[in-house]
Design an enzyme around this catalytic site. Structure first.
Site, mmCIF file in Angstrom:
data_model
loop_
_atom_site.group_PDB
_atom_site.id
_atom_site.type_symbol
_atom_site.label_atom_id
_atom_site.label_comp_id
_atom_site.label_asym_id
_atom_site.label_seq_id
_atom_site.Cartn_x
_atom_site.Cartn_y
_atom_site.Cartn_z
ATOM 1 C CB SER A 1 -1.060 0.104 1.280
ATOM 2 O OG SER A 1 -1.706 1.200 1.468
ATOM 3 C CE1 TYR B 1 -3.261 0.283 5.287
ATOM 4 C CE2 TYR B 1 -3.771 -2.358 5.481
ATOM 5 C CZ TYR B 1 -3.696 -1.203 4.849
ATOM 6 O OH TYR B 1 -3.668 -1.317 3.511
ATOM 7 C CE LYS C 1 -1.401 -4.401 3.462
ATOM 8 N NZ LYS C 1 -1.789 -5.710 2.580
HETATM 9 C C1 WQD Z 1 -9.593 9.207 1.673
HETATM 10 C C2 WQD Z 1 -9.824 10.769 1.681
HETATM 11 C C3 WQD Z 1 -9.787 11.367 4.027
HETATM 12 C C4 WQD Z 1 -13.782 9.089 4.606
HETATM 13 C C5 WQD Z 1 -6.362 4.344 3.193
HETATM 14 C C6 WQD Z 1 -5.190 3.537 3.607
HETATM 15 C C7 WQD Z 1 -4.761 3.020 2.462
HETATM 16 C C8 WQD Z 1 -5.999 2.200 1.700
HETATM 17 C C9 WQD Z 1 -7.026 2.953 1.477
HETATM 18 C C10 WQD Z 1 -6.683 -0.154 2.421
HETATM 19 C C11 WQD Z 1 -8.894 11.279 2.882
HETATM 20 C C12 WQD Z 1 -11.322 11.465 3.251
HETATM 21 C C13 WQD Z 1 -12.714 9.673 4.084
HETATM 22 C C14 WQD Z 1 -14.694 9.724 5.275
HETATM 23 C C15 WQD Z 1 -13.498 11.632 4.506
HETATM 24 N N1 WQD Z 1 -6.534 1.093 2.520
HETATM 25 N N2 WQD Z 1 -12.451 10.923 3.981
HETATM 26 N N3 WQD Z 1 -14.578 11.089 4.930
HETATM 27 O O1 WQD Z 1 -6.959 7.167 4.231
HETATM 28 O O2 WQD Z 1 -6.207 7.629 1.948
HETATM 29 O O3 WQD Z 1 -6.097 5.547 2.747
HETATM 30 O O4 WQD Z 1 -7.347 3.809 2.779
HETATM 31 O O5 WQD Z 1 -6.924 -0.552 1.303
HETATM 32 O O6 WQD Z 1 -3.753 1.887 2.358
HETATM 33 O O7 WQD Z 1 -3.994 4.305 4.217
HETATM 34 O O8 WQD Z 1 -8.278 6.480 2.281
HETATM 35 O O9 WQD Z 1 -10.748 6.473 1.728
HETATM 36 O O10 WQD Z 1 -10.129 6.586 4.202
HETATM 37 O O11 WQD Z 1 -9.553 8.461 2.808
HETATM 38 O O12 WQD Z 1 -13.254 12.883 4.314
HETATM 39 O O13 WQD Z 1 -15.835 9.337 5.603
HETATM 40 O O14 WQD Z 1 -11.084 10.753 1.952
HETATM 41 O O15 WQD Z 1 -9.700 12.332 4.929
HETATM 42 O O16 WQD Z 1 -8.540 12.738 2.553
HETATM 43 P P1 WQD Z 1 -7.042 6.843 2.833
HETATM 44 P P2 WQD Z 1 -9.718 6.933 2.751
#
Ligand code: WQD
Length: 336
Positions: free
Chosen positions: A124, A149, A153
């Protein structure tokens, strides 16, 4: 050719198995069904005309793995199995290190016993932590990740690097996913998180279908064009095809191979909300909330290395990502 796919009933695993079958590769799926439903098998069969081989069990069970290797002529492994909720990992670090790290070590031992030394590991972009330079290249520093997490990785990557330096007859490929989203365009398989979605896209989809009242946008005061977080969202079908490309090019090529799987383009939270509203034909209600602990402002991939070496490039647009997610969610309002 038979390829063991751990976690093959999950979101990315099931999409990859569909593309493997279409490419004439036989996936041998193992999954403990802790975050997947056995009904996915019939969906894969409906899409491909082939019922995949499935053995229920855990990558932490070496005897189970030995029995699977004994039953099949496995030539390589794609290792998806693992826990992947950032927030949950903070509350349950032991389970994350046990599943993700110990599970990978048990798998590698079983592979070596069976004489199978070709593995693709589902890593990731989180291993890069908060990048100093964007776009992120594969030789950017890793390890500064902020949660169990992400650390799990990173640890598995380091274990595989050390394994290769001790036994250089392995082919070890680390694929660093950016933000996987979307669904097969038939809308019959997709992302079906258990409980409250951690990730942006499934949460937006559940708001759009009426399962959630509104989206909480975690911060609009980041140093980004519209103040919301920017990420490199990649369609899960592009991601699946990236695995086929890696299998074809690297399966028999000993070495330690590290690739980003992204699009090279960043999109903000508000841009994704807007794209989804267009895809579903409704507004997506949201409220601006404080930043989420551990979130970074922006990140997107350099994709040059994968394009050059794997002859692979993500082709699907943000529009396709949101249209295909909505198609999946509206056809499956409560998931599988
Ligand atoms: C994306 C953007 C949030 C939810 C993580 C892991 C990565 C992979 C994907 C597993 C950010 C914003 C999110 C919400 C929001 N993991 N957000 N409201 O954090 O980039 O990556 O998930 O496969 O390894 O690190 O992904 O989708 O959680 O967030 O505003 O309810 O959306 O702040 O800017 P992230 P995400």
């Amino acid at each position: 050719m038979e390829v063991l796919v751990t976690g093959g009933m999950g979101y990315i695993g099931s999409h990859t198995c569909v593309q493997m079958l279409q490419a004439g590769i036989t996936p041998i799926i193992i999954d403990n069904l802790s975050n997947a439903k056995v009904g996915v098998l019939a969906r894969i069969e409906a899409l491909t005309g082939k019922m995949p081989v499935f053995h229920q069990g855990s990558v932490q069970d070496e005897a189970f793995l030995d029995s699977v290797f004994a039953k099949h002529d496995i030539k390589a492994v794609i290792h998806f199995a693992g826990l992947k909720a950032v927030g949950e990992s903070v509350e349950q670090p032991l389970e994350y290190y046990d599943n993700n790290v110990n599970g990978s070590l048990v798998l590698a031992r079983a592979m070596r016993k069976a004489g199978v030394k070709s593995i693709i590991f589902s890593s990731s972009a989180t291993v890069y932590g908060d990048p100093k330079v964007i776009p992120i290249t594969e030789d950017s520093p890793t390890g500064a990740t902020t949660n169990p997490y992400g650390r799990s990785k990173y640890m598995v990557e380091e274990c595989f690097k050390d394994l290769f330096h001790a036994e250089n007859d392995w082919s070890i490929t680390l694929l660093r996913y950016f933000n996987p989203v979307g669904a097969h365009h038939f809308g019959t398989i997709g992302e079906d998180p258990q409980g409250i979605p951690n990730n942006l896209m499934p949460f937006i989809a559940q708001v759009a279908i009426g399962r959630r009242d509104r989206l909480s946008i975690f911060g609009n005061d980041y140093p980004t064009p519209d103040g919301t977080g920017v990420r490199d969202y990649i369609h899960v079908m592009d991601l699946a095809e990236g695995h086929i490309a890696a299998l074809n090019v690297l399966r028999e090529k000993t070495g330690l191979h590290i690739y980003n799987l992204g699009t090279g383009k960043g999109s903000s939270v508000l841009e994704m909300v807007d794209a989804f509203a267009k895809a579903c034909g409704n507004q997506v209600p949201y409220v601006i909330c404080p930043r989420r602990a551990g979130d970074i402002a922006e990140c997107w991939a350099s994709t040059d290395k994968a394009e050059r070496d794997l002859n692979w490039k993500a082709t699907r647009s943000v529009k396709e990502m949101t249209v295909d997610t909505w198609n999946w969610q509206s056809n499956n309002p409560n998931g599988y």
